[in-house]
Design a protein around this motif. Structure first.
Motif, mmCIF file in Angstrom:
data_model
loop_
_atom_site.group_PDB
_atom_site.id
_atom_site.type_symbol
_atom_site.label_atom_id
_atom_site.label_comp_id
_atom_site.label_asym_id
_atom_site.label_seq_id
_atom_site.Cartn_x
_atom_site.Cartn_y
_atom_site.Cartn_z
ATOM 1 N N ILE A 121 1.238 -1.410 -0.026
ATOM 2 C CA ILE A 121 -0.271 0.045 0.091
ATOM 3 C C ILE A 121 0.727 1.091 -0.131
ATOM 4 O O ILE A 121 0.589 1.745 -0.606
ATOM 5 C CB ILE A 121 -0.553 0.210 0.863
ATOM 6 N N LEU A 122 1.982 1.211 0.574
ATOM 7 C CA LEU A 122 3.096 2.497 0.891
ATOM 8 C C LEU A 122 3.579 2.913 -0.720
ATOM 9 O O LEU A 122 3.559 3.694 -1.049
ATOM 10 C CB LEU A 122 4.328 2.366 1.969
ATOM 11 N N VAL A 123 4.090 1.605 -1.547
ATOM 12 C CA VAL A 123 3.910 1.584 -2.881
ATOM 13 C C VAL A 123 3.368 2.454 -3.394
ATOM 14 O O VAL A 123 3.551 3.678 -4.327
ATOM 15 C CB VAL A 123 4.579 0.500 -3.958
ATOM 16 N N LEU A 124 1.717 2.075 -3.202
ATOM 17 C CA LEU A 124 1.013 2.116 -4.391
ATOM 18 C C LEU A 124 0.733 3.574 -3.727
ATOM 19 O O LEU A 124 0.068 4.878 -5.503
ATOM 20 C CB LEU A 124 0.006 1.564 -3.891
ATOM 21 N N THR A 170 -6.022 9.405 -3.452
ATOM 22 C CA THR A 170 -6.382 10.088 -4.077
ATOM 23 C C THR A 170 -5.752 11.539 -3.172
ATOM 24 O O THR A 170 -5.321 12.497 -4.158
ATOM 25 C CB THR A 170 -8.084 10.228 -4.093
ATOM 26 N N VAL A 171 -6.324 11.557 -1.799
ATOM 27 C CA VAL A 171 -5.149 12.086 -0.917
ATOM 28 C C VAL A 171 -3.999 12.733 -1.451
ATOM 29 O O VAL A 171 -3.605 14.016 -1.536
ATOM 30 C CB VAL A 171 -5.349 11.965 0.377
ATOM 31 N N ALA A 172 -3.238 11.457 -1.768
ATOM 32 C CA ALA A 172 -1.630 11.645 -2.117
ATOM 33 C C ALA A 172 -1.612 12.322 -3.086
ATOM 34 O O ALA A 172 -0.457 13.056 -3.330
ATOM 35 C CB ALA A 172 -1.209 10.608 -1.992
ATOM 36 N N ALA A 173 -2.357 12.047 -4.802
ATOM 37 C CA ALA A 173 -2.078 12.522 -5.532
ATOM 38 C C ALA A 173 -2.716 13.989 -5.695
ATOM 39 O O ALA A 173 -1.808 14.987 -6.178
ATOM 40 C CB ALA A 173 -3.188 11.986 -6.872
ATOM 41 N N THR A 199 1.506 16.097 4.768
ATOM 42 C CA THR A 199 0.993 15.672 4.215
ATOM 43 C C THR A 199 1.720 14.088 4.479
ATOM 44 O O THR A 199 1.260 13.079 4.167
ATOM 45 C CB THR A 199 0.903 15.945 2.606
ATOM 46 N N PHE A 200 2.857 14.286 3.820
ATOM 47 C CA PHE A 200 3.715 12.763 4.264
ATOM 48 C C PHE A 200 3.840 11.964 5.101
ATOM 49 O O PHE A 200 3.558 11.115 5.592
ATOM 50 C CB PHE A 200 5.227 12.884 3.390
ATOM 51 N N VAL A 201 4.019 12.790 6.124
ATOM 52 C CA VAL A 201 3.491 12.298 7.817
ATOM 53 C C VAL A 201 1.494 11.878 7.633
ATOM 54 O O VAL A 201 1.837 10.447 8.371
ATOM 55 C CB VAL A 201 3.586 13.536 8.661
ATOM 56 N N LEU A 202 1.030 12.579 7.489
ATOM 57 C CA LEU A 202 -0.116 11.935 7.858
ATOM 58 C C LEU A 202 -0.229 10.828 6.989
ATOM 59 O O LEU A 202 -1.362 10.186 7.235
ATOM 60 C CB LEU A 202 -1.408 12.771 7.115
ATOM 61 N N LEU A 203 0.196 11.178 5.487
ATOM 62 C CA LEU A 203 -0.270 9.488 4.926
ATOM 63 C C LEU A 203 1.044 8.083 5.376
ATOM 64 O O LEU A 203 -0.565 7.316 5.576
ATOM 65 C CB LEU A 203 0.451 9.683 3.379
ATOM 66 N N LEU A 204 1.786 8.757 6.233
ATOM 67 C CA LEU A 204 2.226 7.544 6.670
ATOM 68 C C LEU A 204 1.496 6.869 7.822
ATOM 69 O O LEU A 204 1.584 5.738 8.399
ATOM 70 C CB LEU A 204 3.861 7.351 7.158
ATOM 71 N N LEU A 205 1.205 7.903 8.811
ATOM 72 C CA LEU A 205 0.119 7.510 9.810
ATOM 73 C C LEU A 205 -1.081 7.189 9.442
ATOM 74 O O LEU A 205 -1.575 6.069 10.610
ATOM 75 C CB LEU A 205 0.099 8.899 10.663
#
Length: 374
Positions: free
Chosen positions: A80-83, A128-131, A170-176
């Motif tokens: 999931i992290l990679v995707l 979607t959030v990441a993009a 955002t990067f930190v929130l995605l990891l969390l």
């Protein structure tokens, strides 16, 4: 008539923008000043980038990159992290729309092959959030950035510096967020086809599109005029790759033109202009966020830019405004359609989780923005 109604439903923002532009023309009769409303530079760069990204998609370049990265995953959270990070990082260069069009179908295929369909909704939502948020870092990450960068008197590093804190957050929130996914520690077994054989014609096209992309960057950096990019892209694709030329989002370009006309006309009606300037002034972040929830962040950026010169705050507002409702960013609709095409029965569940995740991200990032700009 059915085709017209279908088109209006599909392109709701374009329809509304065009209707408003036409109505405004009754109050400000068309004249020579109308041409001055239109930002041809933004339209030219946007056209060039859209066609270039269509070209890259047609060669399968991004799929091959994704497959090579997946070879290093052994657990569900790694997959999931990679995707998710594929969307986050690539959106900075190939736009949020293209990254979702490329990697969401790829992710659906991968998760199916790995037998991890229970992770489909959180993965697509986080993609979607990441993009949407990864794309905010660069001037070419999304249309609103490209447009506002053209209005701002700053360099590319200065532009990126404005949005860097939110990108890092955002990067930190995605990891969390990965910690909240059930079964994240599961071992997975997924073998994708290698696809190492690349036809010579595809190598040639990747090289040409790579050169055209570098040309686009030079135009964005104001080193070359936009006409050079438009001419080069059009001539190459009309001769060698017409499908890429057909794939550009021309509805978005017409939407921009309609909003340019609307803003120009409103700006010439003193009563309306002064009222909108008073409303927007000093509230660019909040008005950017709120307007995006209703008309999406690209039209919001174009519309509000006509009534403020504080483009820095507006830039933050419309980028964070891509979070929230499903239509806050048109890219969100892309992933929604791609997911529900395969899982129609889960539309309601997807929307509930999408809204919850977006509200949490928006609350945290907007709180940080209001703290930084107080």
């Amino acid at each position: 008539m059915k085709k017209i109604i279908s088109f209006m439903k599909k392109e709701t923002v374009l329809t509304i923008a065009t209707l408003l532009a036409v109505v405004s023309a009754f109050f400000v009769k068309p004249d020579r000043q109308y041409i001055g409303y239109i930002d041809f530079r933004t339209l030219g760069i946007l056209f060039g980038l859209m066609v270039i990204m269509q070209g890259f998609q047609r060669t399968g370049l991004f799929d091959r990159i994704g497959k090579s990265l997946l070879q290093k995953t052994g657990k569900l959270w790694q997959l999931i992290l990679v995707l998710v990070m594929l969307c986050f990082i690539f959106s900075m260069l190939i736009t949020n729309d293209v990254s979702l069009l490329t990697f969401v179908p790829f992710s659906i295929l991968v998760l199916k092959k790995c037998g991890q369909e229970q992770a489909m909704i959180p993965t697509v939502i986080l993609q979607t959030v990441a993009a949407n948020l990864g794309s905010m870092l660069t001037p070419i990450g999304n249309p609103q950035n490209l447009y506002l960068y053209g209005l701002m008197d700053c360099s590319i590093p200065e532009f990126m510096g404005i949005l860097l804190p939110y990108t890092v957050m955002t990067f930190v929130l995605l990891l969390l967020s990965l910690l909240c996914i059930r079964g994240k520690g599961q071992e997975i077994s997924c073998r994708m086809e290698e696809g190492t054989e690349i036809k010579q014609s595809r190598k040639h096209r990747n090289l040409i599109y790579g050169l055209l992309f570098l040309l686009a960057l030079l135009v964005v950096a104001r080193i070359l005029p936009y006409g050079v990019l438009v001419t080069a892209v059009f001539l190459y694709t009309i001769i060698f790759d017409r499908e890429a030329l057909k794939g550009a989002d021309y509805a978005l370009l017409v939407t921009f033109i309609s909003f340019f006309v609307l803003i120009g006309n409103l700006g010439r009606i003193s009563l309306i202009r002064e009222a909108l300037e008073r409303f927007v002034s000093g509230r660019e972040i909040l008005t950017g966020v709120l307007a995006s929830q209703v008309i999406s962040n690209v039209p919001a950026a174009v519309l509000l830019s006509g009534f403020t010169e504080n483009y820095r705050d507006l830039l933050v507002g419309v980028n964070l405004g891509g979070l929230g409702t499903l239509i806050a960013s048109m890219a969100s609709l892309i992933s929604f359609k791609l997911y529900t095409k395969c899982y129609k029965e889960n539309r309601g569940r997807y929307l509930r989780w999408f809204t919850l995740v977006n509200i949490i991200y928006l609350f945290l990032l907007l709180t940080a923005a209001l703290y930084l700009y107080r």
